[in-house]
Design an enzyme around this catalytic site. Structure first.
Site, mmCIF file in Angstrom:
data_model
loop_
_atom_site.group_PDB
_atom_site.id
_atom_site.type_symbol
_atom_site.label_atom_id
_atom_site.label_comp_id
_atom_site.label_asym_id
_atom_site.label_seq_id
_atom_site.Cartn_x
_atom_site.Cartn_y
_atom_site.Cartn_z
ATOM 1 N N TYR A 18 0.852 -1.204 0.000
ATOM 2 C CA TYR A 18 0.000 0.000 0.000
ATOM 3 C C TYR A 18 0.888 1.255 0.000
ATOM 4 O O TYR A 18 0.643 2.195 -0.768
ATOM 5 C CB TYR A 18 -0.903 -0.039 1.238
ATOM 6 C CG TYR A 18 -1.789 1.166 1.429
ATOM 7 C CD1 TYR A 18 -2.929 1.359 0.651
ATOM 8 C CD2 TYR A 18 -1.493 2.125 2.401
ATOM 9 C CE1 TYR A 18 -3.747 2.464 0.843
ATOM 10 C CE2 TYR A 18 -2.304 3.232 2.597
ATOM 11 C CZ TYR A 18 -3.430 3.399 1.814
ATOM 12 O OH TYR A 18 -4.243 4.503 2.000
ATOM 13 N N LYS A 25 1.162 4.318 -2.826
ATOM 14 C CA LYS A 25 0.920 5.733 -2.549
ATOM 15 C C LYS A 25 2.171 6.570 -2.835
ATOM 16 O O LYS A 25 2.083 7.731 -3.236
ATOM 17 C CB LYS A 25 0.454 5.923 -1.100
ATOM 18 C CG LYS A 25 -0.908 5.277 -0.815
ATOM 19 C CD LYS A 25 -2.018 5.898 -1.679
ATOM 20 C CE LYS A 25 -3.394 5.366 -1.345
ATOM 21 N NZ LYS A 25 -4.445 5.957 -2.179
HETATM 22 P P1 NAD Z 1 -12.965 3.516 1.983
HETATM 23 O O1 NAD Z 1 -12.582 2.079 1.862
HETATM 24 O O2 NAD Z 1 -13.881 3.917 3.070
HETATM 25 O O3 NAD Z 1 -13.599 4.031 0.603
HETATM 26 C C1 NAD Z 1 -12.985 3.757 -0.635
HETATM 27 C C2 NAD Z 1 -14.051 3.698 -1.713
HETATM 28 O O4 NAD Z 1 -13.390 3.370 -2.941
HETATM 29 C C3 NAD Z 1 -15.090 2.593 -1.445
HETATM 30 O O5 NAD Z 1 -16.394 3.102 -1.614
HETATM 31 C C4 NAD Z 1 -14.726 1.542 -2.482
HETATM 32 O O6 NAD Z 1 -15.831 0.756 -2.910
HETATM 33 C C5 NAD Z 1 -14.155 2.376 -3.605
HETATM 34 N N1 NAD Z 1 -13.309 1.577 -4.508
HETATM 35 C C6 NAD Z 1 -12.458 0.585 -4.169
HETATM 36 N N2 NAD Z 1 -11.920 0.046 -5.268
HETATM 37 C C7 NAD Z 1 -12.452 0.723 -6.330
HETATM 38 C C8 NAD Z 1 -12.278 0.616 -7.735
HETATM 39 N N3 NAD Z 1 -11.467 -0.322 -8.276
HETATM 40 N N4 NAD Z 1 -12.974 1.461 -8.528
HETATM 41 C C9 NAD Z 1 -13.814 2.389 -8.010
HETATM 42 N N5 NAD Z 1 -14.012 2.526 -6.674
HETATM 43 C C10 NAD Z 1 -13.332 1.701 -5.852
HETATM 44 O O7 NAD Z 1 -11.579 4.324 2.051
HETATM 45 P P2 NAD Z 1 -11.270 5.829 2.533
HETATM 46 O O8 NAD Z 1 -10.661 5.738 3.871
HETATM 47 O O9 NAD Z 1 -12.422 6.698 2.292
HETATM 48 O O10 NAD Z 1 -10.071 6.171 1.522
HETATM 49 C C11 NAD Z 1 -10.226 6.996 0.367
HETATM 50 C C12 NAD Z 1 -8.844 7.255 -0.226
HETATM 51 O O11 NAD Z 1 -8.020 7.919 0.742
HETATM 52 C C13 NAD Z 1 -8.090 5.980 -0.620
HETATM 53 O O12 NAD Z 1 -7.336 6.199 -1.792
HETATM 54 C C14 NAD Z 1 -7.173 5.759 0.553
HETATM 55 O O13 NAD Z 1 -6.044 4.992 0.203
HETATM 56 C C15 NAD Z 1 -6.822 7.180 0.934
HETATM 57 N N6 NAD Z 1 -6.363 7.327 2.315
HETATM 58 C C16 NAD Z 1 -7.143 6.936 3.365
HETATM 59 C C17 NAD Z 1 -6.655 7.075 4.656
HETATM 60 C C18 NAD Z 1 -7.448 6.655 5.875
HETATM 61 O O14 NAD Z 1 -6.907 6.750 6.982
HETATM 62 N N7 NAD Z 1 -8.677 6.211 5.770
HETATM 63 C C19 NAD Z 1 -5.369 7.599 4.871
HETATM 64 C C20 NAD Z 1 -4.609 7.977 3.771
HETATM 65 C C21 NAD Z 1 -5.111 7.841 2.496
#
Ligand code: NAD
Length: 263
Positions: A159, A163
């Site tokens: 992961y 990123k």
């Molecule tokens: P989440 O899992 O709650 O939501 C992610 C969404 O993306 C889900 O609705 C999922 O169905 C959708 N998704 C997954 N694969 C997909 C695909 N192939 N095509 C289209 N949609 C797809 O995650 P989140 O926490 O809301 O994270 C959102 C973004 O922020 C991600 O890129 C994640 O890596 C990044 N991020 C999150 C955090 C955290 O702490 N939650 C920290 C840093 C970065």
């Protein structure tokens, strides 16, 4: 406070829930018309989010697409332009996490994470830029990197690598697209209380012999602001990156983590 945007269409991938949903809601509040995307498995949540935003008076369209599939991404951008007129802001937010020791990570798991997080971002940046260049009015491309693009977490090596790749892609795209008046930046959240962190906490706790909830607590101790992030924290940054206020900023990956990591 909204940013008073006029005549703009923003597409947010992975916006059925979590950070993507909060960004879509915030951009709608700012005045953008909104295109929502997620995978078929989250179609119901996606429609519920669309209804919530429609109720605020904005135009909304939804597109089911897998961002790791080139044909899906190209069809998604074409549908957004057809339904809402054009595409001015692309938020490549969709992402997945897998918590596994590098020694136990299979090539399939590696490909899955890289496919959604890095190939998906590449495909979204490319399709959005092509559309924006055709329109000739510039645009805003925004990616989802992470704190792990600056300092990886153990057991999240794949992961973290994905990123870190988004960070490089964002910088390269900024260099190529500036001449078209397209800015490219990424947000880098720390620990946001979403479904993704529920999964990370559960897996980390298992790997490190802790109870559910303890891994989140342990990692949160490093947050200077003293609380776990909420999706709206990230949405405020995305609002800025999607607005003319950030016209002089490009190629940046901005940490929004309550003070865990300094850039
Ligand atoms: P989440 O899992 O709650 O939501 C992610 C969404 O993306 C889900 O609705 C999922 O169905 C959708 N998704 C997954 N694969 C997909 C695909 N192939 N095509 C289209 N949609 C797809 O995650 P989140 O926490 O809301 O994270 C959102 C973004 O922020 C991600 O890129 C994640 O890596 C990044 N991020 C999150 C955090 C955290 O702490 N939650 C920290 C840093 C970065």
């Amino acid at each position: 406070m909204s940013r008073e945007i006029t005549q703009s269409v923003a597409l947010v991938t992975g916006s059925a829930r979590g950070i993507g949903k909060a960004i879509a809601q915030r951009l709608a509040q700012d005045g953008h018309d909104i295109a929502l995307n997620d995978i078929a498995a989250n179609a119901d949540q996606l429609e519920a989010t669309a209804e919530e935003i429609r109720a605020t008076g904005r135009r909304v369209t939804t597109v089911i697409a897998d961002v790791s599939v080139e044909a899906d991404v190209n069809a998604m951008v074409a549908k957004v332009a057809q339904d809402l007129g054009e595409l001015n802001v692309m938020v490549s937010n969709a992402g997945i996490a897998r918590v596994t020791s590098l020694l136990e990570t299979s090539v399939d798991e590696w490909d899955q994470v890289m496919g959604v997080n890095l190939r998906g971002t590449f495909l979204c940046y490319k399709a959005a830029a092509e559309q924006m260049i055709r329109q000739g009015k510039g645009g805003k491309i925004i990616g989802a990197a992470s704190i792990v693009a600056f300092r990886p977490f153990a057991l999240l090596s794949t992961y973290s690598a994905s990123k870190w790749g988004v960070r490089g892609l964002t910088q390269g795209a900024a260099m190529e697209f500036a001449k078209h008046k397209i800015t490219v930046n990424a947000y880098c959240p720390g620990i946001v209380g979403t479904a993704m962190w529920e999964l990370i906490d559960e897996k980390l706790a298992k790997e490190e012999g802790m109870e559910k909830g303890e891994a989140l607590k342990k990692y949160s101790e490093a947050i200077l602001m003293g609380r776990v992030s909420v999706p709206e924290d990230v949405a405020k940054l995305a609002s800025y990156l999607a607005s003319p206020d950030s016209d002089y900023m490009t190629g940046q990956c901005v940490l929004i983590d309550g003070g865990i990591q300094f850039s």
